[in-house]
Design a protein around this motif. Structure first.
Motif: not given
Length: 427
Positions: A413-420
């Motif tokens: 359940g690790t929070p991830l941050r995505i950047l495009l």
């Protein structure tokens, strides 16, 4: 005199970065359809491995999904050594072609670890080494070509200490009569045939036990059948191998899904008994649930979607979050609880696409897959260019794309941050 690897690498990078590169290039060398091929020694005369005083070496910068091709000559039959050693997490592999484009050999890990190495005798002629990354991710790697008396780049799979250990094991096996009548070496506890007791398991059922409790499972099929075998137990990190009733090796698997293992026998097995050998790469006392059931192509397809290894259709039949059109930059937070999370987005104009996936709390290990609207894989990245966070850079055209984001720390359940981010060519 030993060449300076650092000096060679830096000079190679500089030369590659300029339009007046010092490496002479040939067009479509070895019939590979590649327009940029570099002589390993700078030019044809300096690339004759039969006559050079020392090995020749280049540093190869391989972008995602691309190849690096180096060319060399032999003026006479020569025993050569070809080596590739990556930097950081890079995993190089190479293929060797003759001047007609015939593939002669390929290697991935014979240099030890993730390094590639081949020692072979070649006749006089022109040869090309096609170097690429095993998982098609961006890679930095040294490529060295020399004669077998030259200094090695890689350690090799078997150094003298390992060879000595193997010889000692073989001598002990001879003393203990561990060789079968056909000369094969019987590794105790690893193979399984009809003479070995194995816990019975019915098709369509499961059994749970540690490797110490049940090292072997056996199942029987009465008619030709395609089967799936799974072994689940993260704490144990199971490794499974399938044998027929005569002890004939069929296949093996480790880490199909996280630390769990899975075997899909798509081609139907003949009627008879089959044996599964169990190994625990972490904890042999931890329970492992083993299941055997009839192969289901639709279930396998869904598993591929869930792992990101195949792209679902863009018809709404599979859960997917639609993002805004990617004009410049999109940021999205997501929490991965097992299966990958899918995102779709539209690119109005082509250019360079940069995708990053980072852990917010530093506790994850993200990976990303990128597909076009037809489901063709455009790129993949895990652990690059530094640490466990992911970064993928690739050229794209306008159109619709699908992005799968997962976490190798499965189910945390690790929070991830995505950047495009999209970059357009300068005008």
């Amino acid at each position: 005199m030993t060449k300076s690897k650092l000096a060679l690498g830096l000079s190679t990078i500089a030369l590659m970065a300029t339009a007046t590169a010092g490496f002479a290039q040939s067009q479509d060398a070895c019939g590979l359809g590649v327009n940029s091929v570099r002589w390993i020694g700078g030019d044809a005369s300096g690339s004759d491995i039969s006559t050079v005083s020392d090995f020749e070496e280049q540093m190869a910068l391989v972008l995602s999904g691309t190849n690096y091709v180096s060319q060399f000559e032999l003026s006479s039959t020569t025993d050569v050594r070809i080596e590739a050693e990556g930097r950081g997490m890079s995993d190089p592999m190479f293929e060797l072609y003759d001047s007609t484009g015939t593939l002669l050999l390929t290697d991935d890990d014979s240099g030890g670890g993730t390094s590639a190495m081949v020692e072979t005798s070649l006749d006089s002629g022109t040869y090309c080494v096609l170097l690429r990354s095993y998982d098609n991710s961006p890679m930095t790697s040294y490529l060295r070509i020399g004669r077998q008396e030259h200094e090695r780049l890689t350690s090799g799979v078997m150094d003298e200490e390992v060879i000595s250990g193997v010889e000692e094991a073989i001598n002990e096996a001879l003393e203990d009569d561990m060789f079968s009548s056909d000369g094969m070496f019987d590794m105790p506890g690893l193979t399984c045939d009809s003479s070995m007791y194995a816990e019975p398991l019915m098709i369509g059922s499961s059994g749970t036990a540690s490797v110490n409790e049940v090292p072997y499972w056996r199942f029987t099929i009465d008619e030709p059948m395609s089967v799936t075998i799974t072994a689940e137990g993260d704490s144990a990190d199971p490794y499974i191998t399938l044998y027929d009733d005569y002890g004939g090796y069929l296949t093996e698997n480790d880490d199909y899904d996280g630390l769990n293992s899975r075997i899909d026998m798509v081609d139907p097995l003949d009627p008879g008994d089959y044996c599964i050998t169990m190994e625990a790469l972490s904890d042999s006392y931890s329970p492992i649930t083993v299941s055997v059931y009839e192969y289901d192509a639709e279930e396998v397809l869904m598993q591929s979607y869930a792992s990101g290894e195949a792209a679902p259709p863009l018809d709404g039949s599979y859960p997917m979050t639609e993002l805004a059109d990617l004009t410049t930059r999109i940021r999205q937070d997501v929490r991965i609880n097992g299966d990958v999370e899918w995102f779709s987005f539209y690119v109005p104009e082509g250019g360079l696409l940069l995708i990053e996936a980072i852990t917010v709390d530093g506790g994850g290990d993200p990976f990303v897959y990128l597909y076009d609207d037809l489901g063709r894989q455009v790129g993949y990245n895990d652990d690059g260019p530094a640490g466990l966070d992911s970064m993928l850079a690739t050229k794209i055209t306008n159109g619709s794309y699908m992005l799968a984001v997962g976490d190798l720390n499965y189910g945390t359940g690790t929070p991830l941050r995505i950047l495009l981010e999209r970059y357009v060519p300068a005008r």
